[in-house]
Design a protein around this motif. Structure first.
Motif, PDB file in Angstrom:
ATOM      1  N   PHE A 314      -3.100  12.894 -12.752  1.00 41.79           N
ATOM      2  CA  PHE A 314      -3.908  11.900 -11.849  1.00 41.79           C
ATOM      3  C   PHE A 314      -3.200  10.802 -11.339  1.00 41.79           C
ATOM      4  N   GLY A 315      -3.200  10.153 -10.195  1.00 41.73           N
ATOM      5  CA  GLY A 315      -2.671   9.122  -9.312  1.00 41.73           C
ATOM      6  C   GLY A 315      -3.478   7.943  -9.001  1.00 41.73           C
ATOM      7  N   PRO A 316      -3.034   6.792  -8.457  1.00 43.49           N
ATOM      8  CA  PRO A 316      -4.074   5.844  -8.323  1.00 43.49           C
ATOM      9  C   PRO A 316      -4.741   6.248  -6.860  1.00 43.49           C
ATOM     10  N   SER A 317      -5.993   5.962  -6.549  1.00 48.80           N
ATOM     11  CA  SER A 317      -6.543   6.108  -5.344  1.00 48.80           C
ATOM     12  C   SER A 317      -5.855   5.177  -4.317  1.00 48.80           C
ATOM     13  N   GLN A 318      -6.219   5.576  -2.739  1.00 49.09           N
ATOM     14  CA  GLN A 318      -5.568   4.674  -1.904  1.00 49.09           C
ATOM     15  C   GLN A 318      -6.474   3.125  -1.934  1.00 49.09           C
ATOM     16  N   ASP A 319      -7.538   3.351  -2.415  1.00 48.07           N
ATOM     17  CA  ASP A 319      -8.583   2.306  -2.361  1.00 48.07           C
ATOM     18  C   ASP A 319      -8.145   1.164  -3.309  1.00 48.07           C
ATOM     19  N   ILE A 320      -7.621   1.548  -4.304  1.00 53.79           N
ATOM     20  CA  ILE A 320      -6.870   0.538  -5.343  1.00 53.79           C
ATOM     21  C   ILE A 320      -5.754  -0.039  -5.162  1.00 53.79           C
ATOM     22  N   LEU A 321      -4.917   0.525  -4.185  1.00 53.21           N
ATOM     23  CA  LEU A 321      -3.597   0.215  -3.927  1.00 53.21           C
ATOM     24  C   LEU A 321      -3.566  -1.256  -3.525  1.00 53.21           C
ATOM     25  N   SER A 322      -4.477  -1.606  -2.718  1.00 51.56           N
ATOM     26  CA  SER A 322      -4.582  -3.137  -2.377  1.00 51.56           C
ATOM     27  C   SER A 322      -5.388  -4.063  -2.881  1.00 51.56           C
ATOM     28  N   LEU A 323      -6.068  -3.574  -4.226  1.00 51.78           N
ATOM     29  CA  LEU A 323      -6.829  -4.327  -5.001  1.00 51.78           C
ATOM     30  C   LEU A 323      -6.019  -5.752  -5.376  1.00 51.78           C
ATOM     31  N   ILE A 367       7.608  10.750  -5.351  1.00 46.43           N
ATOM     32  CA  ILE A 367       6.836  10.294  -6.751  1.00 46.43           C
ATOM     33  C   ILE A 367       6.290  11.584  -7.234  1.00 46.43           C
ATOM     34  N   GLY A 368       5.868  12.507  -6.368  1.00 50.72           N
ATOM     35  CA  GLY A 368       5.395  13.754  -6.845  1.00 50.72           C
ATOM     36  C   GLY A 368       3.948  13.599  -7.202  1.00 50.72           C
ATOM     37  N   GLY A 369       3.371  14.701  -7.888  1.00 48.54           N
ATOM     38  CA  GLY A 369       1.974  14.551  -8.533  1.00 48.54           C
ATOM     39  C   GLY A 369       1.095  14.783  -7.300  1.00 48.54           C
ATOM     40  N   GLN A 370       0.201  13.911  -7.067  1.00 48.59           N
ATOM     41  CA  GLN A 370      -0.903  14.254  -6.284  1.00 48.59           C
ATOM     42  C   GLN A 370      -0.844  13.823  -4.787  1.00 48.59           C
ATOM     43  N   GLY A 371      -0.003  13.240  -4.141  1.00 50.96           N
ATOM     44  CA  GLY A 371       0.486  12.832  -2.916  1.00 50.96           C
ATOM     45  C   GLY A 371      -0.394  11.442  -2.970  1.00 50.96           C
ATOM     46  N   ALA A 372      -0.125  10.576  -3.937  1.00 46.32           N
ATOM     47  CA  ALA A 372      -0.950   9.310  -3.757  1.00 46.32           C
ATOM     48  C   ALA A 372       0.038   8.506  -3.387  1.00 46.32           C
ATOM     49  N   GLY A 373       1.291   8.536  -3.314  1.00 49.99           N
ATOM     50  CA  GLY A 373       2.335   7.498  -2.818  1.00 49.99           C
ATOM     51  C   GLY A 373       2.551   6.439  -3.794  1.00 49.99           C
ATOM     52  N   ALA A 374       2.001   6.536  -5.026  1.00 48.02           N
ATOM     53  CA  ALA A 374       2.134   5.406  -6.092  1.00 48.02           C
ATOM     54  C   ALA A 374       1.967   6.369  -7.129  1.00 48.02           C
ATOM     55  N   ALA A 375       2.036   5.470  -8.342  1.00 49.92           N
ATOM     56  CA  ALA A 375       1.857   6.498  -9.810  1.00 49.92           C
ATOM     57  C   ALA A 375       1.054   5.537 -10.401  1.00 49.92           C
ATOM     58  N   ILE A 483     -23.718   2.730  -3.850  1.00 47.86           N
ATOM     59  CA  ILE A 483     -23.566   3.917  -2.868  1.00 47.86           C
ATOM     60  C   ILE A 483     -22.401   3.412  -1.794  1.00 47.86           C
ATOM     61  N   ALA A 484     -22.987   2.063  -1.299  1.00 50.57           N
ATOM     62  CA  ALA A 484     -22.147   1.618  -0.278  1.00 50.57           C
ATOM     63  C   ALA A 484     -20.624   1.274  -0.448  1.00 50.57           C
ATOM     64  N   ILE A 485     -20.387   0.779  -1.677  1.00 51.26           N
ATOM     65  CA  ILE A 485     -19.089   0.732  -2.366  1.00 51.26           C
ATOM     66  C   ILE A 485     -18.450   1.934  -2.102  1.00 51.26           C
ATOM     67  N   MET A 486     -18.945   2.838  -2.823  1.00 51.09           N
ATOM     68  CA  MET A 486     -18.225   4.126  -3.229  1.00 51.09           C
ATOM     69  C   MET A 486     -17.889   4.913  -1.880  1.00 51.09           C
ATOM     70  N   SER A 487     -18.994   4.722  -0.956  1.00 54.50           N
ATOM     71  CA  SER A 487     -18.755   5.520   0.661  1.00 54.50           C
ATOM     72  C   SER A 487     -17.607   4.896   1.251  1.00 54.50           C
ATOM     73  N   ALA A 488     -17.419   3.702   1.027  1.00 60.71           N
ATOM     74  CA  ALA A 488     -16.260   2.944   1.658  1.00 60.71           C
ATOM     75  C   ALA A 488     -14.961   2.932   1.206  1.00 60.71           C
ATOM     76  N   GLN A 489     -14.688   3.846   0.092  1.00 60.73           N
ATOM     77  CA  GLN A 489     -13.572   3.903  -0.644  1.00 60.73           C
ATOM     78  C   GLN A 489     -12.800   5.205   0.131  1.00 60.73           C
ATOM     79  N   ASN A 490     -11.432   4.867   0.350  1.00 63.00           N
ATOM     80  CA  ASN A 490     -10.702   6.029   0.696  1.00 63.00           C
ATOM     81  C   ASN A 490     -10.390   6.809  -0.424  1.00 63.00           C
ATOM     82  N   ARG A 491     -11.026   8.069  -0.424  1.00 64.17           N
ATOM     83  CA  ARG A 491     -10.595   9.101  -1.763  1.00 64.17           C
ATOM     84  C   ARG A 491      -9.679  10.018  -1.210  1.00 64.17           C
ATOM     85  N   GLY A 492      -8.959   9.718  -0.357  1.00 64.81           N
ATOM     86  CA  GLY A 492      -8.016  11.096   0.169  1.00 64.81           C
ATOM     87  C   GLY A 492      -6.564  10.530  -0.583  1.00 64.81           C
ATOM     88  N   ASN A 493      -5.541  11.140   0.194  1.00 68.02           N
ATOM     89  CA  ASN A 493      -4.231  10.952  -0.356  1.00 68.02           C
ATOM     90  C   ASN A 493      -3.472  10.028   0.744  1.00 68.02           C
TER      91      ASN A 493
END
Length: 532
Positions: A314-323, A367-375, A483-493
């Motif tokens: 598991f890695g951090p989502s792109q959405d949480i990196l700027s939280l 960093i490896g793992g999931q290509g999240a760019g962070a861990a 649903i609006a919050i989750m749809s706006a999340q970047n869930r990619g790597n």
């Protein structure tokens, strides 16, 4: 750490786990007849140890992958592309998904184990056992059953209420019960736990803090009330806990010698902030240790924080990196970003051939793992390093001995603030601000003079990220808002931005297919529960 469980009750628990693992049938009769009236139940210490297994092994299949795959990947805090845990990244989890079974079986194993203690322990103790010791142990079982049901109802909605597994030994097909009845049942169990369990004051002797207390039950019940929008009741219980002084913020004004970073380390297991934590202690046996250090962290040829040959599931989502805002000390203790320095964690470098004390997080590509760019940093304590990591499995799953939290005092403070707000637009209530600002100040942030629900909701995400709560917080919101919050999340790597939109039905999981096949009534409309 809770002392190692004694053999006779461990046999009961192990048998229960085998039953649930092999048949996935939550109506199976728990092996209560393996509890015998002998010397084992003749002392206070022996009775007090009866619940030990329910703080770790019965939760193992729930905590190992399932919790993170649902609450954090599903909630959009974590990213993974591992096929066994990534279904809720795009809301495609169905009844045949393997880890769905893991979480379901584990929670029903906890219910069955608690039922055995509640229904049979009292008749199997000797005359030298103090009544208050017996009642405290039964109170713990009520607490643990309530907690299992609190997860079940939030994950699946309508499920069967089972108070005694023997009642259904010959009738494995049973109806689900209404969600409102399940919440009533949870309330009743926590109230019984409050009646029966000891008052405690969490002190600096952490070896005495592993088991839950009356204050733990009040805290969890306050959270239940918050979910039900019973704000007056939630506020009352939260204030009782706050005023008791039982729990404290680690690194807050009452415990200034420590910090947020210390919360997730082995030497601080069962610290003053811990309200309820799963008690992991690697003893050489499967299911005894915590594998978050393996599942999270960094795993690459350049550097690994894992004790085994794999890591970084598991890695951090792109959405949480700027939280996190600038100055928030929680960011570095939650997310490892390229260039961050951690001097107190031992790692392996050079393709795992060399040990090194301390490290600098490598570039995003390394960093490896999931290509999240962070861990993920939270719960990551590195490779085996004496008392810094405690007993550790080298190889295998790389299990460690640091606890994982179900609830911390910081959350109780945020529950208090939200209960005072009570669904209003904003509040400047002094008590609510004191609770809210205590959490912010510990994070290195300035106090505020007014708070809204959004403020509290976002603060919960920052404080409790990667602790298995965000999916459930989203589930408390009006569906359209969630649903609006989750749809706006970047869930990619870090290379590919991806967005997925859940439907209203995605907020409850499917029942496992194999259980539906055995009990088709799971798919029927829930029925009212007849309370005793």
């Amino acid at each position: 750490m809770i002392p190692k469980i004694t053999l006779r009750f461990a046999a009961l628990a192990a048998t229960a786990m085998i039953i649930f693992s092999c048949t996935a049938d939550f109506t199976n009769r728990p092996p209560e007849d393996s509890i015998s009236l002998d010397a084992y139940y003749s002392t206070n210490a022996q009775v007090a140890s009866a619940t030990n297994v329910m703080y770790s092994r019965t939760w193992f299949n729930f905590e190992t992958k399932f919790l993170w795959a649902v609450a954090e990947v599903g909630g959009g805090n974590m990213y993974t592309n591992s096929s066994d845990v990534n279904a809720l990244r795009n809301f495609s989890m169905n009844g045949s998904y393997g880890i769905l079974n893991d979480g379901w079986q584990s929670l029903w194993a906890n219910v069955a184990q608690a039922n055995a203690i509640i229904n049979f322990l009292e008749d199997r103790v000797g005359p030298d056992v103090d009544p208050e010791v017996l009642q405290n142990t039964i109170g713990e079982a009520y607490f643990l059953r309530a907690t299992a049901y609190f997860y079940l109802v939030r994950l699946w909605g309508a499920v069967p209420i089972i108070e005694n597994n023997l009642d259904y030994a010959g009738t494995p097909q049973i109806n689900t019960n209404r969600i409102e009845d399940i919440y009533t049942f949870i309330e009743m169990d926590y109230q019984k736990a409050i009646e029966k369990m000891y008052d405690k004051n969490r002190g600096s002797d952490y070896t005495q803090n592993g088991h839950v207390s009356k204050g733990s039950a009040k805290s969890m019940l306050a959270k239940v009330y918050l979910y039900e929008k019973k704000y007056t009741e939630a506020r009352q219980l939260a204030e009782e806990v706050i005023n008791s002084g039982e729990f404290k913020l680690l690194g807050g004004t009452s415990l200034p010698g420590k910090s947020y970073a210390d919360l997730f380390t082995y030497p601080n297991n069962n610290n003053e902030e811990s309200i309820f934590a799963l008690q992991w202690y690697w003893d050489g046996n499967y299911g005894s240790g915590n594998i978050c250090n393996t599942q999270f962290g960094i795993s690459s040829a350049a550097l690994t924080t894992s004790n085994c040959s794999y890591g970084g599931v598991f890695g951090p989502s792109q959405d949480i990196l700027s939280l996190y805002e600038d100055g928030d000390v929680r960011r570095k203790q939650t997310i490892m970003m390229p260039g961050d320095v951690y001097s107190d964690i031992k790692v392996l470098i050079n393709s795992g051939t060399t040990e090194q004390m301390g490290f600098t997080v490598p570039s995003a590509a390394d960093i490896g793992g999931q290509g999240a760019g962070a861990a993920i940093k939270k719960y990551v304590i590195g490779i085996e390093n004496g008392n810094a990591t405690g007993p550790t499995q080298v190889g295998g799953n790389g299990a460690t001995s640091n606890n994982t939290y179900i609830m911390r005092y910081a959350e109780l403070l945020l529950i208090h603030a939200e209960a005072v707000l009570a669904g209003g637009a904003s509040t400047s209530d002094a008590g609510a601000l004191a609770s809210f600002n205590a959490v912010r100040n510990r994070a290195g942030l300035p106090s505020v003079t007014s708070i809204t629900f959004t403020d509290i909701f976002n603060e919960r995400r920052k404080e409790l990220a990667f602790e298995g709560d965000y999916w459930f917080d989203l589930g408390r919101l009006p569906r359209a808002q969630a649903i609006a919050i989750m749809s706006a999340q970047n869930r990619g790597n870090m290379w590919t931005e991806e967005h997925f939109t859940p439907s209203e039905s995605d907020f409850y999981l499917n029942y496992p297919d194999n259980d539906v096949a055995k009990n088709p009534k799971l798919l029927e409309d829930p029925v009212p529960y007849t309370f005793n």
